[in-house]
Enzyme design. Sequence first.
Site, PDB file in Angstrom:
ATOM      1  N   ASP A   1      -8.246  35.751  25.882  1.00 23.46           N
ATOM      2  CA  ASP A   1      -6.841  35.355  26.005  1.00 23.46           C
ATOM      3  C   ASP A   1      -5.929  36.564  25.835  1.00 23.46           C
ATOM      4  O   ASP A   1      -6.287  37.543  25.174  1.00 23.46           O
ATOM      5  CB  ASP A   1      -6.454  34.359  24.899  1.00 23.46           C
ATOM      6  CG  ASP A   1      -7.225  33.064  25.007  1.00 23.46           C
ATOM      7  OD1 ASP A   1      -7.735  32.756  26.091  1.00 23.46           O
ATOM      8  OD2 ASP A   1      -7.305  32.360  23.972  1.00 23.46           O
TER       9      ASP A   1
HETATM   10  N1  URA Z   1     -11.847  31.572  22.320  1.00 25.25           N
HETATM   11  C1  URA Z   1     -10.502  31.568  22.364  1.00 25.25           C
HETATM   12  O1  URA Z   1      -9.866  30.617  21.895  1.00 25.25           O
HETATM   13  N2  URA Z   1      -9.866  32.607  22.931  1.00 25.25           N
HETATM   14  C2  URA Z   1     -10.499  33.686  23.434  1.00 25.25           C
HETATM   15  O2  URA Z   1      -9.865  34.628  23.920  1.00 25.25           O
HETATM   16  C3  URA Z   1     -11.903  33.683  23.375  1.00 25.25           C
HETATM   17  C4  URA Z   1     -12.554  32.606  22.805  1.00 25.25           C
END
Ligand code: URA
Length: 251
Positions: free
Chosen positions: A103
């Site tokens: 993310d």
């Molecule tokens: N899980 C999440 O919530 N975000 C990420 O970036 C990776 C795994």
Amino acid sequence: MRLQKAMSYLGLCSRRKAEELIKLGKVKVNGVLISEMGYLVSLNDKIEIIGEIKKEQNLDKVTFLFNKPLGVVSSVKDDRGRKVVIDFFKNENYRLYPVGRLDYNTSGALLVSNDGELTNLVTHPSTHLNKTYIATINGFVKDLHLQELRDGVELEDGMTERALVKLISRNDNKSVVSLTIHEGRNRQVRRMFNHFGYEVKNLHRESIGFLNLQGVERGKYRKLSNSEVIQIKELCKKNKEKNVIPTYKSK
Ligand code: URA
């Protein structure tokens, strides 16, 4: 993957632009003109836009381990002009793309590669590759919730598989938890904590399989050795063939 999707994934152009170019007969795959929308390609195929002058790129296969900072999009280009992972690789003369995604507000280990085989293996759910995250959440995390995170949590897209969960610290204001999972669902870690009403304040991926960020500063990367590439591919293939699902201690 469909040709138009691969073109956008590789940062050649937007998906809509790719559709236009395919219709206009301006896209070649491995030297052959393709006018069929949805033609299936692999990321290792040579995809060119006719008439576009590109500087000669190194076609050797290469994979880097990147320590992604917060506030960076896991892609080759961003329509909204935000910083993307590939901006950190301007000095590398390869057509690189991120292997999977973190993310925008997650930091840590991300592979960046031009190797389609490695990408397919690392990102495919059937290869069950472990990824370890350090999550800082608001409030005091309850033992009962830690156990449920280990055993599986019911999310909108189904039950999560067993996870390795270790408490690092906790007080009334915040808790820090290490979580190892082998699925790669969208925003999975955040959703697992949200399920119990916790908010993830900070999320960092420490490792992917046996690859960790030791010696790789935030915003920097290192090239994987040939033996690391072979080992990570072998690990994924073995897990897939034998359907090895990591087992974690129940506590
Ligand atoms: N899980 C999440 O919530 N975000 C990420 O970036 C990776 C795994």
